[in-house]
Design an enzyme around this catalytic site. Sequence first.
Site: not given
Ligand code: FPP
Length: 249
Positions: A21, A38, A132
């Site tokens: 997060d 992201h 893993l």
């Molecule tokens: C949370 O931060 C993050 C996500 C909802 C997305 C995470 C996904 C990726 C980084 C891509 C993953 C790719 C693969 C192939 C596994 P948020 O947007 O909720 O942050 P905030 O709480 O600060 O708004």
Amino acid sequence: MSLIDKLDHNRLPAHLAIIMDGNGRWAKARGLDRSEGHREGVEAIRRVVKAASAASVQYLTLYAFSTENWCRPPDEVNGLMDLMVYALTRETAELKKNGVSVISIGNLERLPAQVRESLEDCIRETAGGKKLTLVIALSYSSKWELTEATRQISRDVKSGLLQLEEISEEILGNYLTTRSLPDPDLLIRTGGEQRISNFLLWQCAYAEFYFTDTFWPDFNEEELYKAILDYQQRERRFGRISEQIEFEQ
Ligand code: FPP
């Protein structure tokens, strides 16, 4: 000296789960678009997969996209889907080379075809990796999973495949998407919030929780080892008392 050298190799979490997060807030703090957060989040995933593997963690589950995340603005959802395709395609060869096998949990039917295909390719290519197991939770939520399991159990009871009296915790566990995995030992959440957000509710019944204010894009090897060291200080009693645990050691 890296914190990896301080880890007790007899008390490693076999299964580590992470709620990644803080990508959006990381980007906002820098005056960037959320999508940049992201993108940096993917770099953090690379670091953490390597670090977990180096520490001999056997299962690493990452909460990449929740059922509730479908409600985000369409542009962000589409950007995330494109990023998944990009990341999965880019990383597959490296994961395979390093003995990482990828599996996924979640409602894959809701994913765009391109994401499903790149995920299926990655799973097929990396199958057999022994170092893993990387579990990607995509379009996943615990309530969805438990509802699906309940439906399937009901169907099997109705058709006579399963007897009502046979239903036990173990049988229920076999109807979950995580049936091939041990329960998580340690759940890490980055980004400062202290909640579980519909993630592995059944499976985390006895997980140790570790919360850090660090935004996911800033999470790195040393932060991971710090969390594992913290976990290693804890006494896991599973409902029993200290003396019982000492006696068994
Ligand atoms: C949370 O931060 C993050 C996500 C909802 C997305 C995470 C996904 C990726 C980084 C891509 C993953 C790719 C693969 C192939 C596994 P948020 O947007 O909720 O942050 P905030 O709480 O600060 O708004």
